[in-house]
Design a protein around this motif. Structure first.
Motif, PDB file in Angstrom:
ATOM      1  N   ARG A 184       8.071 -12.138  11.842  1.00  0.00           N
ATOM      2  CA  ARG A 184       7.976 -10.522  11.914  1.00  0.00           C
ATOM      3  C   ARG A 184       8.271  -9.954  13.187  1.00  0.00           C
ATOM      4  NH1 ARG A 184       3.267  -8.010  13.835  1.00  0.00           N
ATOM      5  NH2 ARG A 184       2.169  -9.893  14.709  1.00  0.00           N
ATOM      6  N   LEU A 185       8.378 -10.592  14.353  1.00  0.00           N
ATOM      7  CA  LEU A 185       8.834  -9.979  15.600  1.00  0.00           C
ATOM      8  C   LEU A 185      10.339 -10.039  15.690  1.00  0.00           C
ATOM      9  CD1 LEU A 185       6.267 -11.314  18.359  1.00  0.00           C
ATOM     10  CD2 LEU A 185       6.526  -8.816  17.185  1.00  0.00           C
ATOM     11  N   ASP A 186      10.939 -10.523  14.630  1.00  0.00           N
ATOM     12  CA  ASP A 186      12.435 -10.242  14.553  1.00  0.00           C
ATOM     13  C   ASP A 186      12.734  -8.917  14.012  1.00  0.00           C
ATOM     14  OD1 ASP A 186      13.179 -12.798  15.378  1.00  0.00           O
ATOM     15  OD2 ASP A 186      13.120 -13.589  13.325  1.00  0.00           O
ATOM     16  N   PHE A 187      11.698  -8.247  13.259  1.00  0.00           N
ATOM     17  CA  PHE A 187      12.005  -7.016  12.621  1.00  0.00           C
ATOM     18  C   PHE A 187      10.966  -5.924  13.686  1.00  0.00           C
ATOM     19  CE2 PHE A 187      12.035  -9.932   9.082  1.00  0.00           C
ATOM     20  CZ  PHE A 187      13.058  -9.516   8.244  1.00  0.00           C
ATOM     21  N   ASN A 201       0.863  -1.180   0.173  1.00  0.00           N
ATOM     22  CA  ASN A 201      -0.038   0.003   0.090  1.00  0.00           C
ATOM     23  C   ASN A 201       0.989   1.141  -0.028  1.00  0.00           C
ATOM     24  OD1 ASN A 201       1.017  -0.015   2.579  1.00  0.00           O
ATOM     25  ND2 ASN A 201      -1.184   0.186   3.606  1.00  0.00           N
ATOM     26  N   GLY A 202       2.209   1.153  -0.109  1.00  0.00           N
ATOM     27  CA  GLY A 202       3.055   2.176  -0.011  1.00  0.00           C
ATOM     28  C   GLY A 202       3.204   3.390   0.680  1.00  0.00           C
ATOM     29  N   ASP A 203       2.648   2.861   1.854  1.00  0.00           N
ATOM     30  CA  ASP A 203       2.636   3.842   3.278  1.00  0.00           C
ATOM     31  C   ASP A 203       4.087   3.915   4.093  1.00  0.00           C
ATOM     32  OD1 ASP A 203       2.631   1.632   4.756  1.00  0.00           O
ATOM     33  OD2 ASP A 203       0.895   2.114   5.910  1.00  0.00           O
ATOM     34  N   GLY A 204       5.171   3.290   3.397  1.00  0.00           N
ATOM     35  CA  GLY A 204       6.341   3.235   4.111  1.00  0.00           C
ATOM     36  C   GLY A 204       6.516   2.408   5.436  1.00  0.00           C
ATOM     37  N   GLN A 205       5.665   1.437   5.798  1.00  0.00           N
ATOM     38  CA  GLN A 205       5.744   0.543   6.695  1.00  0.00           C
ATOM     39  C   GLN A 205       5.046  -0.671   6.353  1.00  0.00           C
ATOM     40  OE1 GLN A 205       4.764   3.119  10.107  1.00  0.00           O
ATOM     41  NE2 GLN A 205       2.481   2.820   9.770  1.00  0.00           N
ATOM     42  N   ASP A 243       4.951  -2.648  18.094  1.00  0.00           N
ATOM     43  CA  ASP A 243       3.647  -1.778  17.765  1.00  0.00           C
ATOM     44  C   ASP A 243       2.761  -2.171  16.364  1.00  0.00           C
ATOM     45  OD1 ASP A 243       5.489  -1.253  15.684  1.00  0.00           O
ATOM     46  OD2 ASP A 243       5.424   1.177  15.767  1.00  0.00           O
ATOM     47  N   ASN A 244       3.153  -3.381  15.799  1.00  0.00           N
ATOM     48  CA  ASN A 244       2.601  -4.371  14.975  1.00  0.00           C
ATOM     49  C   ASN A 244       2.997  -3.554  13.502  1.00  0.00           C
ATOM     50  OD1 ASN A 244       1.276  -6.196  15.790  1.00  0.00           O
ATOM     51  ND2 ASN A 244      -0.760  -5.350  16.096  1.00  0.00           N
ATOM     52  N   VAL A 245       3.805  -2.545  13.287  1.00  0.00           N
ATOM     53  CA  VAL A 245       4.231  -2.385  12.072  1.00  0.00           C
ATOM     54  C   VAL A 245       5.615  -2.241  11.928  1.00  0.00           C
ATOM     55  CG1 VAL A 245       2.228  -0.922  11.589  1.00  0.00           C
ATOM     56  CG2 VAL A 245       4.251   0.348  12.390  1.00  0.00           C
ATOM     57  N   ILE A 246       6.127  -2.690  10.750  1.00  0.00           N
ATOM     58  CA  ILE A 246       7.601  -2.779  10.495  1.00  0.00           C
ATOM     59  C   ILE A 246       8.057  -1.332   9.638  1.00  0.00           C
ATOM     60  CG2 ILE A 246       9.539  -4.051   9.553  1.00  0.00           C
ATOM     61  CD1 ILE A 246       7.765  -6.318   9.978  1.00  0.00           C
ATOM     62  N   THR A 247       8.817  -0.624  10.547  1.00  0.00           N
ATOM     63  CA  THR A 247       9.261   0.448   9.635  1.00  0.00           C
ATOM     64  C   THR A 247      10.357   0.007   8.608  1.00  0.00           C
ATOM     65  OG1 THR A 247      10.756   1.034  11.282  1.00  0.00           O
ATOM     66  CG2 THR A 247       8.702   1.974  11.494  1.00  0.00           C
ATOM     67  N   ARG A 248      10.567   1.044   7.884  1.00  0.00           N
ATOM     68  CA  ARG A 248      11.716   0.733   6.788  1.00  0.00           C
ATOM     69  C   ARG A 248      13.158   0.697   7.810  1.00  0.00           C
ATOM     70  NH1 ARG A 248      13.405   2.055   1.482  1.00  0.00           N
ATOM     71  NH2 ARG A 248      15.677   1.397   1.655  1.00  0.00           N
ATOM     72  N   GLU A 249      13.219   1.320   8.738  1.00  0.00           N
ATOM     73  CA  GLU A 249      14.529   1.304   9.485  1.00  0.00           C
ATOM     74  C   GLU A 249      14.776  -0.156  10.182  1.00  0.00           C
ATOM     75  OE1 GLU A 249      14.479   4.101  12.634  1.00  0.00           O
ATOM     76  OE2 GLU A 249      16.642   3.782  13.020  1.00  0.00           O
ATOM     77  N   GLU A 250      13.434  -0.466  10.796  1.00  0.00           N
ATOM     78  CA  GLU A 250      13.367  -1.952  11.524  1.00  0.00           C
ATOM     79  C   GLU A 250      13.675  -2.908  10.425  1.00  0.00           C
ATOM     80  OE1 GLU A 250      10.323  -1.590  14.939  1.00  0.00           O
ATOM     81  OE2 GLU A 250       9.358  -1.819  13.079  1.00  0.00           O
ATOM     82  N   PHE A 251      13.151  -2.665   9.121  1.00  0.00           N
ATOM     83  CA  PHE A 251      13.460  -4.088   8.192  1.00  0.00           C
ATOM     84  C   PHE A 251      14.945  -3.691   7.835  1.00  0.00           C
ATOM     85  CE2 PHE A 251      13.351  -5.233   3.639  1.00  0.00           C
ATOM     86  CZ  PHE A 251      12.525  -6.166   3.637  1.00  0.00           C
ATOM     87  N   GLN A 255       2.363  -3.558   7.258  1.00  0.00           N
ATOM     88  CA  GLN A 255       1.400  -3.993   8.254  1.00  0.00           C
ATOM     89  C   GLN A 255       1.575  -5.537   8.265  1.00  0.00           C
ATOM     90  OE1 GLN A 255       0.722  -1.500   5.950  1.00  0.00           O
ATOM     91  NE2 GLN A 255       1.027  -0.080   7.647  1.00  0.00           N
ATOM     92  N   PRO A 256       1.198  -6.294   9.274  1.00  0.00           N
ATOM     93  CA  PRO A 256       0.951  -7.643   9.427  1.00  0.00           C
ATOM     94  C   PRO A 256       0.713  -8.422   8.043  1.00  0.00           C
ATOM     95  CG  PRO A 256       0.286  -6.517  11.492  1.00  0.00           C
ATOM     96  CD  PRO A 256       0.185  -5.636  10.522  1.00  0.00           C
ATOM     97  N   ILE A 257      -0.360  -8.076   7.748  1.00  0.00           N
ATOM     98  CA  ILE A 257      -0.640  -8.717   6.315  1.00  0.00           C
ATOM     99  C   ILE A 257       0.091  -8.604   5.236  1.00  0.00           C
ATOM    100  CG2 ILE A 257      -2.339  -6.863   5.495  1.00  0.00           C
ATOM    101  CD1 ILE A 257      -2.851 -10.682   5.252  1.00  0.00           C
ATOM    102  N   GLU A 258       0.795  -7.459   5.281  1.00  0.00           N
ATOM    103  CA  GLU A 258       2.028  -7.204   4.250  1.00  0.00           C
ATOM    104  C   GLU A 258       3.043  -8.034   4.726  1.00  0.00           C
ATOM    105  OE1 GLU A 258       1.288  -2.660   2.793  1.00  0.00           O
ATOM    106  OE2 GLU A 258       2.516  -2.886   4.574  1.00  0.00           O
ATOM    107  N   PHE A 259       3.499  -8.060   5.817  1.00  0.00           N
ATOM    108  CA  PHE A 259       4.489  -8.927   6.083  1.00  0.00           C
ATOM    109  C   PHE A 259       4.321 -10.186   5.800  1.00  0.00           C
ATOM    110  CE2 PHE A 259       7.150 -11.531   8.699  1.00  0.00           C
ATOM    111  CZ  PHE A 259       8.292 -11.188   8.366  1.00  0.00           C
ATOM    112  N   GLN A 260       2.840 -10.653   5.929  1.00  0.00           N
ATOM    113  CA  GLN A 260       2.761 -12.336   5.795  1.00  0.00           C
ATOM    114  C   GLN A 260       2.825 -12.449   4.590  1.00  0.00           C
ATOM    115  OE1 GLN A 260       2.341 -14.553   8.473  1.00  0.00           O
ATOM    116  NE2 GLN A 260       2.639 -15.885   6.538  1.00  0.00           N
ATOM    117  N   ASN A 261       2.144 -11.632   3.574  1.00  0.00           N
ATOM    118  CA  ASN A 261       2.091 -11.955   2.283  1.00  0.00           C
ATOM    119  C   ASN A 261       3.638 -11.849   1.525  1.00  0.00           C
ATOM    120  OD1 ASN A 261      -0.739 -12.252   2.016  1.00  0.00           O
ATOM    121  ND2 ASN A 261      -0.938 -10.016   1.733  1.00  0.00           N
TER     122      ASN A 261
END
Ligand SMILES: [Ca+2]
Ligand SMILES: [Ca+2]
Ligand SMILES: [Ca+2]
Length: 160
Positions: free
Chosen positions: A100-103, A73-77, A108-116, A79-85
């Motif tokens: 997911r929780l490694d990242f 969805n291009g919002d820069g983070q 907070d349930n979202v993975i930022t670009r920095e966390e990634f 979401q859990p469904i995006e990570f799963q896909n």
């Protein structure tokens, strides 16, 4: 025999072999090798020039490409469904890590670009056993039961 039960038998045998010989062995006595984390698949795909080595520049470009692929969805983070896909495709199903929780270190349930990036860069450094900034294919292969401690401490932001 169900796959899970079969795997348990294999792991049980491997454990016994590890006790007897200092490392799990296959049918022909060679050390067992396994893909212990799907991050290696991702790193291999970063090898843009096909020289079987992943450089810092290839890592940077690859992370940008991979994050963009995941952030549908291009919002820069992520979401859990995006990570799963993304895990289902890029990580080959998400049955082995990274998870997911490694990242998502602040959970907070979202993975930022920095966390990634932080997680992948830390893993890249762990694979780079000779610390030359380049990860080669042999550096991506680890013997079962011989996981190496990280060459350097993980990022200080790690919360576990
Ligand atoms: Ca390369
Ligand atoms: Ca997103
Ligand atoms: Ca290296």
């Amino acid at each position: 025999m169900k796959a899970a039960a079969h795997l348990a038998v294999i792991l049980g045998a491997a454990t016994l072999a590890a006790c007897a010989s200092g490392g799990p062995r296959g049918d022909r006595g060679e050390p067992l090798r396994a893909l212990l984390s799907a991050d290696a698949l991702v790193f291999v795909s970063f090898d843009a020039d096909g020289d079987l080595q992943i450089t810092e520049a290839e890592l940077t470009a690859g992370l940008t490409h991979e994050f963009t692929r995941a952030d549908t969805n291009g919002d820069g983070q992520l979401q859990p469904i995006e990570f799963q896909n993304w895990a289902n495709t890029a990580l080959g199903g998400g049955h082995i890590g990274p998870f997911r929780l490694d990242f998502d270190r602040n959970v907070d349930n979202v993975i930022t670009r920095e966390e990634f990036e932080n997680e992948f860069r830390a893993r890249f450094r762990e694979y780079d056993s000779d610390e030359d900034g380049v990860v080669t294919r042999p550096e991506l292969v680890r013997l079962l039961g011989q996981a190496r401690p990280p060459a350097q401490p993980r990022t200080p932001t790690r919360l576990d």
